[in-house]
Design a protein around this motif. Sequence first.
Motif, PDB file in Angstrom:
ATOM      1  N   HIS A  83       1.392  23.468  -3.074  1.00  0.00           N
ATOM      2  CA  HIS A  83       1.722  23.861  -4.443  1.00  0.00           C
ATOM      3  C   HIS A  83       0.624  23.485  -5.441  1.00  0.00           C
ATOM      4  N   LYS A  84      -0.574  23.209  -4.919  1.00  0.00           N
ATOM      5  CA  LYS A  84      -1.758  22.967  -5.750  1.00  0.00           C
ATOM      6  C   LYS A  84      -1.608  21.749  -6.662  1.00  0.00           C
ATOM      7  N   GLU A  85      -0.738  20.820  -6.300  1.00  0.00           N
ATOM      8  CA  GLU A  85      -0.622  19.581  -7.068  1.00  0.00           C
ATOM      9  C   GLU A  85      -1.661  18.560  -6.630  1.00  0.00           C
ATOM     10  N   ALA A  86      -2.221  18.758  -5.446  1.00  0.00           N
ATOM     11  CA  ALA A  86      -3.274  17.885  -4.935  1.00  0.00           C
ATOM     12  C   ALA A  86      -4.237  18.735  -4.110  1.00  0.00           C
ATOM     13  N   PRO A  87      -5.546  18.512  -4.261  1.00  0.00           N
ATOM     14  CA  PRO A  87      -6.516  19.334  -3.524  1.00  0.00           C
ATOM     15  C   PRO A  87      -6.601  18.980  -2.045  1.00  0.00           C
ATOM     16  N   ASP A  88      -6.238  17.740  -1.688  1.00  0.00           N
ATOM     17  CA  ASP A  88      -6.339  17.323  -0.285  1.00  0.00           C
ATOM     18  C   ASP A  88      -5.348  16.189  -0.038  1.00  0.00           C
ATOM     19  N   ARG A  89      -5.230  15.788   1.229  1.00  0.00           N
ATOM     20  CA  ARG A  89      -4.236  14.770   1.599  1.00  0.00           C
ATOM     21  C   ARG A  89      -4.580  13.416   0.970  1.00  0.00           C
ATOM     22  N   GLU A  90      -5.853  13.092   0.914  1.00  0.00           N
ATOM     23  CA  GLU A  90      -6.252  11.810   0.333  1.00  0.00           C
ATOM     24  C   GLU A  90      -5.797  11.698  -1.120  1.00  0.00           C
ATOM     25  N   THR A  91      -5.992  12.773  -1.900  1.00  0.00           N
ATOM     26  CA  THR A  91      -5.558  12.756  -3.293  1.00  0.00           C
ATOM     27  C   THR A  91      -4.043  12.695  -3.384  1.00  0.00           C
ATOM     28  N   GLY A  92      -3.364  13.435  -2.502  1.00  0.00           N
ATOM     29  CA  GLY A  92      -1.899  13.407  -2.488  1.00  0.00           C
ATOM     30  C   GLY A  92      -1.357  12.015  -2.223  1.00  0.00           C
ATOM     31  N   ILE A  93      -1.978  11.294  -1.296  1.00  0.00           N
ATOM     32  CA  ILE A  93      -1.556   9.927  -0.989  1.00  0.00           C
ATOM     33  C   ILE A  93      -1.800   9.017  -2.184  1.00  0.00           C
ATOM     34  N   ARG A  94      -2.950   9.177  -2.846  1.00  0.00           N
ATOM     35  CA  ARG A  94      -3.243   8.372  -4.042  1.00  0.00           C
ATOM     36  C   ARG A  94      -2.223   8.624  -5.148  1.00  0.00           C
ATOM     37  N   LEU A  95      -1.814   9.891  -5.308  1.00  0.00           N
ATOM     38  CA  LEU A  95      -0.821  10.221  -6.335  1.00  0.00           C
ATOM     39  C   LEU A  95       0.518   9.553  -6.037  1.00  0.00           C
ATOM     40  N   MET A  96       0.950   9.628  -4.787  1.00  0.00           N
ATOM     41  CA  MET A  96       2.231   9.023  -4.433  1.00  0.00           C
ATOM     42  C   MET A  96       2.172   7.497  -4.518  1.00  0.00           C
ATOM     43  N   GLN A  97       1.023   6.916  -4.191  1.00  0.00           N
ATOM     44  CA  GLN A  97       0.870   5.472  -4.338  1.00  0.00           C
ATOM     45  C   GLN A  97       0.971   5.085  -5.813  1.00  0.00           C
ATOM     46  N   LYS A  98       0.437   5.949  -6.688  1.00  0.00           N
ATOM     47  CA  LYS A  98       0.534   5.701  -8.127  1.00  0.00           C
ATOM     48  C   LYS A  98       1.991   5.678  -8.561  1.00  0.00           C
ATOM     49  N   LEU A  99       2.783   6.612  -8.027  1.00  0.00           N
ATOM     50  CA  LEU A  99       4.204   6.637  -8.353  1.00  0.00           C
ATOM     51  C   LEU A  99       4.920   5.392  -7.818  1.00  0.00           C
ATOM     52  N   MET A 100       4.502   4.918  -6.657  1.00  0.00           N
ATOM     53  CA  MET A 100       5.099   3.693  -6.124  1.00  0.00           C
ATOM     54  C   MET A 100       4.741   2.499  -6.996  1.00  0.00           C
ATOM     55  N   ASP A 101       3.487   2.429  -7.426  1.00  0.00           N
ATOM     56  CA  ASP A 101       3.043   1.311  -8.259  1.00  0.00           C
ATOM     57  C   ASP A 101       3.788   1.264  -9.590  1.00  0.00           C
ATOM     58  N   HIS A 102       4.224   2.429 -10.066  1.00  0.00           N
ATOM     59  CA  HIS A 102       4.941   2.500 -11.341  1.00  0.00           C
ATOM     60  C   HIS A 102       6.457   2.563 -11.145  1.00  0.00           C
ATOM     61  N   TYR A 103       6.932   2.248  -9.919  1.00  0.00           N
ATOM     62  CA  TYR A 103       8.363   2.163  -9.630  1.00  0.00           C
ATOM     63  C   TYR A 103       9.089   3.486  -9.837  1.00  0.00           C
ATOM     64  N   ILE A 104       8.392   4.595  -9.527  1.00  0.00           N
ATOM     65  CA  ILE A 104       9.013   5.914  -9.602  1.00  0.00           C
ATOM     66  C   ILE A 104       9.643   6.276  -8.263  1.00  0.00           C
ATOM     67  N   ILE A 105       8.954   5.932  -7.159  1.00  0.00           N
ATOM     68  CA  ILE A 105       9.495   6.158  -5.822  1.00  0.00           C
ATOM     69  C   ILE A 105       9.436   4.850  -5.041  1.00  0.00           C
ATOM     70  N   HIS A 106      10.181   4.796  -3.958  1.00  0.00           N
ATOM     71  CA  HIS A 106      10.131   3.616  -3.086  1.00  0.00           C
ATOM     72  C   HIS A 106      10.592   3.995  -1.686  1.00  0.00           C
ATOM     73  N   HIS A 107      10.183   3.209  -0.718  1.00  0.00           N
ATOM     74  CA  HIS A 107      10.689   3.375   0.640  1.00  0.00           C
ATOM     75  C   HIS A 107      12.183   3.067   0.621  1.00  0.00           C
ATOM     76  N   VAL A 108      12.982   3.816   1.383  1.00  0.00           N
ATOM     77  CA  VAL A 108      14.438   3.702   1.264  1.00  0.00           C
ATOM     78  C   VAL A 108      14.955   2.281   1.515  1.00  0.00           C
ATOM     79  N   CYS A 109      14.264   1.526   2.337  1.00  0.00           N
ATOM     80  CA  CYS A 109      14.683   0.145   2.591  1.00  0.00           C
ATOM     81  C   CYS A 109      13.668  -0.858   2.069  1.00  0.00           C
TER      82      CYS A 109
END
Length: 370
Positions: free
Chosen positions: A36-62
């Motif tokens: 969906h063109k939100e990230a140009p590659d997997r590395e950027t996608g992982i960095r984006l999701m890590q950013k969301l984790m760092d800001h308490y937007i997402i988390h591992h279910v356990c």
Amino acid sequence: VLRLHDGKLIKDRRYHLRTYPNCFVAKELTDWLIDHKEAPDRETGIRLMQKLMDHYIIHHVCDEHSDYKDAKLLYRFRKDDGTFPLDKDVKVFMRGQSLYETLVNVEDSILKVREENSVKYQRTFVGCEMIDWLVQKGETANRKEAVELCETLLEHGIIQHVLGKHRFFDSDLLCQFRINFRRRRRLTELLNENAPRTLSESPDSPFCLRKLNPEQGNTSFLSVQLTKEIKVVSAVRRSSVTSLAGGSNPYFNITPSLGSLPAAECNPKSVLKRPVTNEELLSPGAPYIKKTLTIVGDAVGWGFVVRGGRPCHIQAVDPGGPAAAAGMKVCQLVFSVNGLCVLHLDYPTISSLIMTGPRTLVLEVMEAIE
């Protein structure tokens, strides 16, 4: 989040004989970001999701992983499981966004393009007209609270005087929303932030019910039914986005905080003795009575937690909150919210209806006849 729900990427998933609601698989989400063109590659996608984790937007279910791993692991948006922490900045932003969306969608809105010193300004309003509107629509109880709300929005950069020369007054000064909340932002903008968010030292959310053993970092909360013994569940108090917190103003008398959250207990056990279906609830002669509760939210919220779905039930009630004062009890089933029947909805949808509605909440509940 809405796009992921619509695309069925977020859904209930089973793992090791346990069901985790509203989850996504990390690897599938990384694929989705690229497709969906939100990230140009997997590395950027992982960095984006890590950013969301760092800001308490997402988390591992356990909460077993503090890093986002591009693998077949289950993660969840904290907004979907009620563990999203709201600090003062976030609450002010959400309140500003809510007001902006309401103003944009109403006919003959006070939000218009206006001129000041021969210069046109977007998203403007006259200060006294905004105060009139806030009181008229029930967003605030009186003009004093409306002024305090606008002052807080100005202090946090949501609104401003068009020339930036004045503070907010109940007058004919021309002000504007600095932020265009309708502009679609791309996730990659997160990676361009110059400074990290400053977090509070306190790990607790002010919207919890009542915390057990806080000195031990325990994340269980009390689910209180006034006539029965206290039960333990993991939950957060649903706060009102129609009320702000912090500062010395009497209207903002709670100071929210956002910090490194301790691991939360997943999927709290339902307080219902057994599941109840809509067919059973609505069948003639069913042992249930309908009650109408009118709950006026305070500066923190309404003081209860909804869980389940089709129908939803009251999972927890703050004994000192507005809901308890209105007669709400644990295990009641939610029939309607502000006149809208919600028997066919799940708890995230009902919570959203409540959060985005007026401060005075009219709730119809079904209670078992003892």
